[in-house]
Design a protein around this motif. Structure first.
Motif, PDB file in Angstrom:
ATOM      1  N   GLU A  54       0.820  -1.220   0.000  1.00 23.69           N
ATOM      2  CA  GLU A  54       0.000   0.000   0.000  1.00 23.69           C
ATOM      3  C   GLU A  54       0.846   1.258   0.000  1.00 23.69           C
ATOM      4  OE1 GLU A  54      -2.532   0.538   3.408  1.00 23.69           O
ATOM      5  OE2 GLU A  54      -3.450   2.318   2.548  1.00 23.69           O
ATOM      6  N   GLU A  55       1.839   1.320   0.892  1.00 26.44           N
ATOM      7  CA  GLU A  55       2.580   2.581   1.026  1.00 26.44           C
ATOM      8  C   GLU A  55       3.633   2.752  -0.075  1.00 26.44           C
ATOM      9  OE1 GLU A  55      -0.036   2.827   4.126  1.00 26.44           O
ATOM     10  OE2 GLU A  55       0.861   4.240   2.747  1.00 26.44           O
ATOM     11  N   SER A  56       4.091   1.655  -0.666  1.00 20.82           N
ATOM     12  CA  SER A  56       5.016   1.776  -1.804  1.00 20.82           C
ATOM     13  C   SER A  56       4.259   2.311  -3.016  1.00 20.82           C
ATOM     14  CB  SER A  56       5.619   0.411  -2.134  1.00 20.82           C
ATOM     15  OG  SER A  56       6.251  -0.132  -0.997  1.00 20.82           O
ATOM     16  N   VAL A  57       3.008   1.835  -3.178  1.00 22.99           N
ATOM     17  CA  VAL A  57       2.175   2.340  -4.280  1.00 22.99           C
ATOM     18  C   VAL A  57       1.869   3.819  -4.048  1.00 22.99           C
ATOM     19  CG1 VAL A  57      -0.083   2.149  -5.410  1.00 22.99           C
ATOM     20  CG2 VAL A  57       1.209   0.069  -4.820  1.00 22.99           C
ATOM     21  N   ALA A  58       1.593   4.162  -2.801  1.00 20.91           N
ATOM     22  CA  ALA A  58       1.311   5.583  -2.493  1.00 20.91           C
ATOM     23  C   ALA A  58       2.524   6.451  -2.811  1.00 20.91           C
ATOM     24  CB  ALA A  58       0.934   5.728  -1.012  1.00 20.91           C
ATOM     25  N   ALA A  59       3.732   5.831  -2.738  1.00 19.16           N
ATOM     26  CA  ALA A  59       4.975   6.587  -3.022  1.00 19.16           C
ATOM     27  C   ALA A  59       5.303   6.559  -4.512  1.00 19.16           C
ATOM     28  CB  ALA A  59       6.129   5.977  -2.222  1.00 19.16           C
ATOM     29  N   GLY A  60       4.429   5.913  -5.330  1.00 17.87           N
ATOM     30  CA  GLY A  60       4.626   5.998  -6.775  1.00 17.87           C
ATOM     31  C   GLY A  60       4.880   4.679  -7.468  1.00 17.87           C
ATOM     32  N   GLU A  61       5.031   3.588  -6.717  1.00 18.91           N
ATOM     33  CA  GLU A  61       5.244   2.292  -7.383  1.00 18.91           C
ATOM     34  C   GLU A  61       3.979   1.877  -8.118  1.00 18.91           C
ATOM     35  OE1 GLU A  61       8.468  -0.046  -4.595  1.00 18.91           O
ATOM     36  OE2 GLU A  61       6.616  -1.057  -5.165  1.00 18.91           O
ATOM     37  N   CYS A  62       4.142   1.064  -9.145  1.00 18.22           N
ATOM     38  CA  CYS A  62       2.984   0.608  -9.927  1.00 18.22           C
ATOM     39  C   CYS A  62       2.346  -0.613  -9.289  1.00 18.22           C
ATOM     40  CB  CYS A  62       3.433   0.221 -11.328  1.00 18.22           C
ATOM     41  SG  CYS A  62       4.092   1.612 -12.201  1.00 18.22           S
ATOM     42  N   VAL A  63       1.040  -0.739  -9.511  1.00 18.87           N
ATOM     43  CA  VAL A  63       0.334  -1.970  -9.128  1.00 18.87           C
ATOM     44  C   VAL A  63       0.382  -2.870 -10.352  1.00 18.87           C
ATOM     45  CG1 VAL A  63      -1.851  -2.985  -8.434  1.00 18.87           C
ATOM     46  CG2 VAL A  63      -1.175  -0.735  -7.538  1.00 18.87           C
ATOM     47  N   GLU A  64       1.293  -3.840 -10.321  1.00 20.03           N
ATOM     48  CA  GLU A  64       1.409  -4.691 -11.509  1.00 20.03           C
ATOM     49  C   GLU A  64       1.595  -6.132 -11.082  1.00 20.03           C
ATOM     50  OE1 GLU A  64       4.998  -4.493 -13.664  1.00 20.03           O
ATOM     51  OE2 GLU A  64       4.160  -5.295 -15.526  1.00 20.03           O
ATOM     52  N   LEU A  65       0.630  -6.967 -11.450  1.00 14.18           N
ATOM     53  CA  LEU A  65       0.766  -8.398 -11.184  1.00 14.18           C
ATOM     54  C   LEU A  65       1.461  -9.026 -12.387  1.00 14.18           C
ATOM     55  CD1 LEU A  65      -2.481  -9.957  -9.669  1.00 14.18           C
ATOM     56  CD2 LEU A  65      -0.228  -9.758  -8.626  1.00 14.18           C
ATOM     57  N   THR A  66       2.533  -9.760 -12.136  1.00 17.89           N
ATOM     58  CA  THR A  66       3.213 -10.475 -13.224  1.00 17.89           C
ATOM     59  C   THR A  66       3.116 -11.962 -12.885  1.00 17.89           C
ATOM     60  OG1 THR A  66       5.307 -10.550 -12.055  1.00 17.89           O
ATOM     61  CG2 THR A  66       4.851  -8.554 -13.354  1.00 17.89           C
ATOM     62  N   ASP A  67       3.779 -12.798 -13.666  1.00 12.41           N
ATOM     63  CA  ASP A  67       3.774 -14.236 -13.342  1.00 12.41           C
ATOM     64  C   ASP A  67       4.631 -14.534 -12.121  1.00 12.41           C
ATOM     65  OD1 ASP A  67       3.682 -15.141 -16.842  1.00 12.41           O
ATOM     66  OD2 ASP A  67       2.068 -14.840 -15.372  1.00 12.41           O
ATOM     67  N   SER A  68       5.433 -13.547 -11.728  1.00 10.37           N
ATOM     68  CA  SER A  68       6.309 -13.779 -10.554  1.00 10.37           C
ATOM     69  C   SER A  68       5.476 -13.888  -9.291  1.00 10.37           C
ATOM     70  CB  SER A  68       7.287 -12.599 -10.375  1.00 10.37           C
ATOM     71  OG  SER A  68       8.056 -12.449 -11.532  1.00 10.37           O
ATOM     72  N   PRO A  69       5.959 -14.668  -8.339  1.00 10.67           N
ATOM     73  CA  PRO A  69       5.310 -14.702  -7.030  1.00 10.67           C
ATOM     74  C   PRO A  69       5.236 -13.287  -6.458  1.00 10.67           C
ATOM     75  CG  PRO A  69       7.027 -16.378  -7.201  1.00 10.67           C
ATOM     76  CD  PRO A  69       7.154 -15.504  -8.404  1.00 10.67           C
ATOM     77  N   THR A  70       4.054 -12.915  -5.988  1.00 11.57           N
ATOM     78  CA  THR A  70       3.824 -11.528  -5.560  1.00 11.57           C
ATOM     79  C   THR A  70       3.178 -11.474  -4.185  1.00 11.57           C
ATOM     80  OG1 THR A  70       3.546 -10.853  -7.873  1.00 11.57           O
ATOM     81  CG2 THR A  70       2.719  -9.331  -6.193  1.00 11.57           C
ATOM     82  N   TRP A  71       3.727 -10.611  -3.327  1.00 17.86           N
ATOM     83  CA  TRP A  71       3.185 -10.395  -1.973  1.00 17.86           C
ATOM     84  C   TRP A  71       2.374  -9.110  -1.992  1.00 17.86           C
ATOM     85  CZ3 TRP A  71       4.662 -13.774   2.145  1.00 17.86           C
ATOM     86  CH2 TRP A  71       5.606 -14.722   1.774  1.00 17.86           C
ATOM     87  N   ILE A  72       1.158  -9.174  -1.485  1.00 16.96           N
ATOM     88  CA  ILE A  72       0.269  -8.004  -1.474  1.00 16.96           C
ATOM     89  C   ILE A  72       0.080  -7.592  -0.016  1.00 16.96           C
ATOM     90  CG2 ILE A  72      -2.003  -7.106  -2.150  1.00 16.96           C
ATOM     91  CD1 ILE A  72      -1.975  -9.540  -4.199  1.00 16.96           C
ATOM     92  N   ILE A  73       0.610  -6.406   0.312  1.00 14.79           N
ATOM     93  CA  ILE A  73       0.778  -6.067   1.740  1.00 14.79           C
ATOM     94  C   ILE A  73       0.052  -4.765   2.116  1.00 14.79           C
ATOM     95  CG2 ILE A  73       2.489  -5.395   3.476  1.00 14.79           C
ATOM     96  CD1 ILE A  73       4.541  -7.133   1.965  1.00 14.79           C
ATOM     97  N   ASP A  74      -0.726  -4.835   3.182  1.00 16.56           N
ATOM     98  CA  ASP A  74      -1.264  -3.642   3.836  1.00 16.56           C
ATOM     99  C   ASP A  74      -0.655  -3.631   5.232  1.00 16.56           C
ATOM    100  OD1 ASP A  74      -4.605  -2.213   4.173  1.00 16.56           O
ATOM    101  OD2 ASP A  74      -2.667  -1.611   5.009  1.00 16.56           O
ATOM    102  N   PRO A  75       0.330  -2.776   5.478  1.00 12.62           N
ATOM    103  CA  PRO A  75       1.052  -2.853   6.748  1.00 12.62           C
ATOM    104  C   PRO A  75       0.210  -2.524   7.976  1.00 12.62           C
ATOM    105  CG  PRO A  75       1.704  -0.881   5.537  1.00 12.62           C
ATOM    106  CD  PRO A  75       0.837  -1.694   4.615  1.00 12.62           C
ATOM    107  N   ILE A  76      -0.690  -1.583   7.809  1.00  7.92           N
ATOM    108  CA  ILE A  76      -1.706  -1.333   8.838  1.00  7.92           C
ATOM    109  C   ILE A  76      -3.032  -1.112   8.105  1.00  7.92           C
ATOM    110  CG2 ILE A  76      -2.557   0.133  10.705  1.00  7.92           C
ATOM    111  CD1 ILE A  76       0.257   0.917  11.392  1.00  7.92           C
ATOM    112  N   ASP A  77      -3.938  -2.062   8.277  1.00 11.14           N
ATOM    113  CA  ASP A  77      -5.279  -1.867   7.728  1.00 11.14           C
ATOM    114  C   ASP A  77      -6.133  -1.334   8.880  1.00 11.14           C
ATOM    115  OD1 ASP A  77      -7.189  -2.075   5.585  1.00 11.14           O
ATOM    116  OD2 ASP A  77      -8.138  -3.626   6.795  1.00 11.14           O
ATOM    117  N   GLY A  78      -6.652  -0.106   8.652  1.00 11.67           N
ATOM    118  CA  GLY A  78      -7.360   0.567   9.742  1.00 11.67           C
ATOM    119  C   GLY A  78      -6.488   1.649  10.350  1.00 11.67           C
TER     120      GLY A  78
END
Ligand SMILES: O=P(O)(O)O[C@H]1[C@H](O)[C@@H](O)[C@@H](O)[C@@H](O)[C@@H]1O
Ligand SMILES: [Mg+2]
Ligand SMILES: [Mg+2]
Length: 278
Positions: A54-78
């Motif tokens: 979440e916070e890396s995307v907020a800092a400008g990273e792209c949301v991109e799912l590739t065939d690579s193993p991918t971790w989807i992280i919300d460090p604090i939800d709420g």
């Protein structure tokens, strides 16, 4: 210090709060610190894995799912709860491979820190809460609903009034409404049977990726709010005790389109900051 303890220690302290996309979209130094620690620890062990944080995307990273193993992280939800010391804050971590946007995740973990409740599930191997098996209620009639909406309170109340006023001869009647302010923990209530339905319009993939597999492995149903198959990037979700309840909710709530999380994928490939540039 482990990252849940970092959250618990900071929970009681004064916090420096920054706004992101709106007055309701908050971030603190603890959100950033936990995401950094998580990504670093995972990257040390699995250097080729990719991240949607979440916070890396907020800092400008792209949301991109590739065939690579991918971790989807919300460090604090709420985070809003965290800032106001309302005791429902969670870490949400999902893992997926081969660009699975519609299929279940490989596994999902939601840790509700103050409650000390660890919800987790692995594809095909059930869902658990602190080691005990979880089962959705299977309800098809009177339901407890957890609504949430980020972009339009009107939609929330339209949806709710629609749900609460379903004629008795119709399939399901909404007896009561709850909302904890953390999408991940809210959605996990369907897996516990404590709620029979949850819907959300406007959240992000990191809010619900982990809880989607937890609901599915507990025997619940997840789908898009228009009744189509669950799509992690669509920013619209219904989680329910049964297909009958999920379909009924999709007929009642007036869903509105949201900009997909992966909508800027082309920009990322063509010239964005690049995926996982950190
Ligand atoms: O606290 P967050 O990680 O920002 O997640 C929030 C989310 O931003 C928004 O959808 C709210 O409605 C909450 O349900 C989430 O927990
Ligand atoms: Mg969140
Ligand atoms: Mg968050």
């Amino acid at each position: 210090m482990c990252f849940p303890q970092i959250i618990l220690n900071a929970f009681k302290q004064q916090k420096q709060v920054h706004l992101k996309s709106s007055q309701a979209d908050l971030v603190t130094e603890t959100d950033l610190r936990v995401e950094t620690i998580l990504k670093s620890a995972i990257r040390d062990k699995y250097p080729v894995h990719r991240f949607i944080g979440e916070e890396s995307v907020a800092a400008g990273e792209c949301v991109e799912l590739t065939d690579s193993p991918t971790w989807i992280i919300d460090p604090i939800d709420g985070t809003a709860n965290f800032v106001h010391r309302f005791p429902f804050v969670a870490i949400s971590i999902a893992f997926t491979v081969n660009k699975q946007v519609k299929a279940p995740m490989e596994f999902g973990i939601v840790y509700s820190c103050v409650e000390d409740k660890l919800f987790y599930a692995q594809k095909g191997r059930g869902a658990f809460l602190n080691g005990e098996p979880l089962n959705a209620s299977g309800q098809e009639g009177g339901i407890t609903c957890e609504p949430d909406s980020d972009d339009d309170d009107e939609v929330r109340w339209q949806g709710l009034s629609g749900l609460c006023c379903i004629p008795d001869d119709m399939l399901c009647v909404c007896f009561s409404v709850r909302a904890l302010g953390t999408a991940a923990v809210d959605m996990c209530q369907v897996a516990t049977g404590g709620a029979d339905a949850y819907y959300h319009i406007g959240m992000h993939c990191w809010d619900i990726a982990a809880s989607s597999i937890i609901v599915q492995e507990a025997g619940g149903v997840v789908m898009d709010t228009d009744g189509s198959p669950f799509d992690m990037m669509s920013r619209r979700v219904i989680a329910a005790s049964s297909t009958a309840v999920a379909n009924r909710i999709s007929q009642v709530i007036q869903a509105f389109p949201c900009r997909r999380d992966d909508e800027d994928q082309c920009r990322c490939i063509c010239g964005g900051k690049g995926v996982n540039s950190v």
